[in-house]
Structure formats: structure tokens, C-alpha cells
Design an enzyme around this catalytic site. Structure first.
Site, mmCIF file in Angstrom:
data_model
loop_
_atom_site.group_PDB
_atom_site.id
_atom_site.type_symbol
_atom_site.label_atom_id
_atom_site.label_comp_id
_atom_site.label_asym_id
_atom_site.label_seq_id
_atom_site.Cartn_x
_atom_site.Cartn_y
_atom_site.Cartn_z
ATOM 1 N N ASP A 114 0.996 -1.251 0.004
ATOM 2 C CA ASP A 114 -0.063 0.043 -0.068
ATOM 3 C C ASP A 114 0.832 1.321 -0.075
ATOM 4 O OD1 ASP A 114 -2.258 1.714 0.511
ATOM 5 O OD2 ASP A 114 -1.550 1.774 2.640
ATOM 6 N N ASP A 131 -0.308 5.259 0.791
ATOM 7 C CA ASP A 131 -0.535 6.264 1.752
ATOM 8 C C ASP A 131 -0.926 5.420 3.128
ATOM 9 O OD1 ASP A 131 -0.872 8.636 0.266
ATOM 10 O OD2 ASP A 131 -2.368 7.392 -0.772
ATOM 11 N N GLY A 188 -10.125 7.130 -1.846
ATOM 12 C CA GLY A 188 -10.111 8.048 -3.308
ATOM 13 C C GLY A 188 -10.602 9.221 -2.881
ATOM 14 N N GLY A 189 -9.694 10.148 -3.438
ATOM 15 C CA GLY A 189 -10.010 11.621 -3.481
ATOM 16 C C GLY A 189 -11.372 12.097 -3.757
ATOM 17 N N LYS A 217 -6.129 19.291 -6.625
ATOM 18 C CA LYS A 217 -5.556 18.715 -5.411
ATOM 19 C C LYS A 217 -4.519 17.885 -5.587
ATOM 20 C CE LYS A 217 -5.362 15.008 -2.726
ATOM 21 N NZ LYS A 217 -5.171 13.693 -2.977
ATOM 22 N N THR A 269 -2.546 0.560 -4.599
ATOM 23 C CA THR A 269 -3.099 1.779 -3.821
ATOM 24 C C THR A 269 -4.267 2.283 -4.561
ATOM 25 O OG1 THR A 269 -2.342 3.916 -2.978
ATOM 26 C CG2 THR A 269 -1.459 3.458 -5.291
ATOM 27 N N THR A 270 -4.980 2.880 -3.634
ATOM 28 C CA THR A 270 -6.212 3.866 -4.133
ATOM 29 C C THR A 270 -5.722 5.117 -4.584
ATOM 30 O OG1 THR A 270 -7.297 2.895 -2.409
ATOM 31 C CG2 THR A 270 -8.517 4.618 -3.163
ATOM 32 N N ASN A 288 0.355 10.776 -8.044
ATOM 33 C CA ASN A 288 0.852 10.858 -6.595
ATOM 34 C C ASN A 288 2.013 9.697 -6.067
ATOM 35 O OD1 ASN A 288 -1.279 12.793 -6.431
ATOM 36 N ND2 ASN A 288 -2.375 11.771 -5.262
HETATM 37 C C1 XBP Z 1 -5.296 6.290 0.158
HETATM 38 C C2 XBP Z 1 -6.459 6.938 -0.089
HETATM 39 C C3 XBP Z 1 -6.343 7.794 -1.032
HETATM 40 C C4 XBP Z 1 -5.611 9.263 -0.890
HETATM 41 C C5 XBP Z 1 -6.183 10.338 -1.630
HETATM 42 O O1 XBP Z 1 -5.055 5.101 -0.508
HETATM 43 O O2 XBP Z 1 -7.393 6.828 0.484
HETATM 44 O O3 XBP Z 1 -7.808 8.206 -1.278
HETATM 45 O O4 XBP Z 1 -6.225 9.639 0.703
HETATM 46 O O5 XBP Z 1 -5.549 10.031 -3.054
HETATM 47 P P1 XBP Z 1 -4.005 4.022 -0.219
HETATM 48 P P2 XBP Z 1 -6.483 10.482 -4.431
HETATM 49 O O6 XBP Z 1 -3.920 3.994 1.305
HETATM 50 O O7 XBP Z 1 -4.595 2.605 -0.701
HETATM 51 O O8 XBP Z 1 -2.654 4.451 -0.861
HETATM 52 O O9 XBP Z 1 -6.650 11.906 -4.110
HETATM 53 O O10 XBP Z 1 -5.337 10.664 -5.419
HETATM 54 O O11 XBP Z 1 -7.540 9.752 -4.514
HETATM 55 MG MG MG Z 2 -2.991 3.158 3.424
#
Ligand code: XBP
Ligand code: MG
Length: 255
Positions: free
Chosen positions: A10, A12, A53-54, A86, A123-124, A129
């Protein structure tokens, strides 16, 4: 006995603590650019993280926390525009080098590469990013370390759906019996375990109270030899940092 071949990460919260001081700040800057008075505090953002997802997160905010907002006719286009701004702010923030990798991440990736394990990202977040995080922390060629970078809208159903992990494994022609996942959140482990993967968790400030009962090990971070991790659940056999020996042992023990 099944043999471990690949490590699926993952992004984030797992590779770096990006949410509070990265994504959240970038959302607020984008809102300001658009003349909106929306302000996502640290506490509110914790609630909004329920949705991955943002774009999905902005919609969730409007549905539950800002219901009086007069929505434009083209709400999808409006959200997409905010989200693009963003992403620009977020990648710029990463370019300033203010968000480092979490303890142990670079060490574990280096050992895994040296020992011939295959690597992937699931990842989402938006692909741009991932590019910004990897290139600003691990160097210009670091994206090539990962055989697959599965990110963002590449699958329609984001975490907690298992689709992004299943997609990554399909691309690698691997099964869940050959891989292990690294996650930081409940939505993340629902996704990885839903895809049949054993999962190691490193918690962060937003996720330490989440349900990680399905994890093979829960740590405060991956640790460094001189900065040991704390085990929050599971058995690390006296190890002080998450290395390939421990990852392989956890994978094998729970097979
Ligand atoms: C983390 C998320 C993402 C980010 C925002 O995903 O939920 O939505 O907060 O990214 P992960 P975007 O932990 O799976 O990496 O704004 O680009 O969607
Ligand atoms: Mg995460």
C-alpha cells in the site's frame, strides 16, 4: 510448502505518512483556489478517511458533512476539477521533500530487491501521486523497482474492495499463496485479506484503533536496527525490525 515471491505495498500511510500533512493540506489548498470556504481539519479528515479515493472523499463530505452546499449541475465535473487541482498541490508538496518515507521502508525495499523478491504497489491514490512520492524519496529510477504499480481508477471498485490487489497479482501472474501485503488501515486490510493475502500492518495516528484482527503482525512501524519497532499484536520472535527473514517467517508460519 508455498514459497514467498512478491511483496505488495500500500502507499498512503504505509510507505509514508501522507494523509494529514500531504493529502489533507492539498485538498484544502484546492478548495481555497476554487473560492470555497471548506476547511478539512485534522479531526474531520480522520472521519473522511472512512472513504478511500479523493473524488469519492469529496462526495462523501458533501453527502454527510456539508449537506447545505448548493451543488453545481455538473457535480462530477466539479469534483473532478477540484481533485485535479488537489493532485497538482499534492505532487508539488511532495516535490518540496517534506514527507519522508516511514522508518524501515527503504531498508526493507532494498533488502527485498537484493534478495530477488518481486515488488508491486496496490493503492487507491492517483498514479501521479505514487510517481511523486517514489521519485522524491527513493530516486528517479525507483518506479522501475516495482513490477506493477496498480493505482487509482485502474479498478472501478477501490479499497476495501479486493480488486486492486487481485489486479496486481493477475498482472504478475502470481497467486495469493505467493505474496504478502503491507497495509496501514482497516479499508486496506479488508482489501488485501479479501484478495486472500496475508498482511502485515504498520499503524499510524489515524489508524491505530482500527480492527486488524486478520493481520499476521501489527507494528507501530517497520523499525530500524537502532530504532526498534513495537509489536502491537502478533509474534515477532524477538526481532527489532521488519526484515526479509521475519517477513518470510510470518508468511511460512501462517501458510
Ligand atoms: C489512500 C487513499 C487515497 C488518498 C487520496 O489510499 O485513500 O484516497 O487519501 O488519494 P492507499 P487521491 O492507502 O490505498 O494508498 O486523492 O489521489 O484519490
Ligand atoms: Mg493506506
Amino acid at each position: 510448502m508455498k514459497e514467498l515471491q512478491a511483496l505488495l505495498f500500500d502507499v498512503d500511510g504505509t510507505l509514508a505518512d501522507t494523509e494529514r500533512d500531504g493529502h489533507r493540506v492539498a485538498f484544502n489548498l484546492a478548495f481555497k483556489d476554487a473560492g470555497l470556504d471548506w476547511d478539512w481539519s485534522v479531526a474531520l479528515y480522520g472521519k473522511l478517511l472512512e472513504v478511500t479515493g479523493g473524488k469519492e472523499r469529496i462526495r462523501f463530505y458533501l453527502d454527510h458533512f456539508n449537506t447545505d452546499f448548493e451543488r453545481p449541475d455538473d457535480l462530477d465535473g466539479f469534483i473532478a476539477g477540484l481533485h485535479k487541482a488537489k493532485t497538482d498541490h499534492y505532487t508539488h508538496l511532495l516535490g518540496e521533500g517534506k514527507i519522508p518515507l516511514r522508518p524501515g521502508v527503504e531498508r526493507l525495499l532494498a533488502e527485498a530487491r537484493e534478495k530477488g523478491f518481486r515488488l508491486a504497489i496496490a493503492t487507491t491514490t492517483t498514479p501521479a501521486n505514487v510517481h511523486a512520492l517514489l521519485t522524491n524519496t527513493l530516486g528517479a529510477d525507483s518506479e522501475s523497482w516495482f513490477e506493477v504499480i496498480a493505482a487509482g481508477d485502474i479498478v472501478p471498485a477501490k479499497k476495501p474492495a479486493p480488486d486492486i490487489y487481485t489486479y496486481a497479482m493477475n498482472e504478475m501472474k502470481l497467486t495469493p499463496e505467493q505474496c504478502i501485503a503491507f497495509e496501514d488501515s482497516e479499508n486496506g486490510i479488508k482489501s488485501s485479506c479479501g484478495a486472500g493475502l496475508k498482511t502485515i500492518i504498520t499503524v499510524n495516528d489515524y489508524t491505530h484503533d482500527h480492527d486488524f484482527s486478520e493481520a499476521v503482525l501489527v507494528l507501530d512501524n517497520m523499525g530500524e536496527p537502532e530504532q526498534p519497532f513495537t509489536v502491537l499484536a502478533g509474534e515477532a520472535g524477538g526481532a527489532s525490525c521488519l526484515d526479509i527473514e521475519l517477513v518470510t517467517r510470518l508468511f511460512t508460519q501462517t501458510s
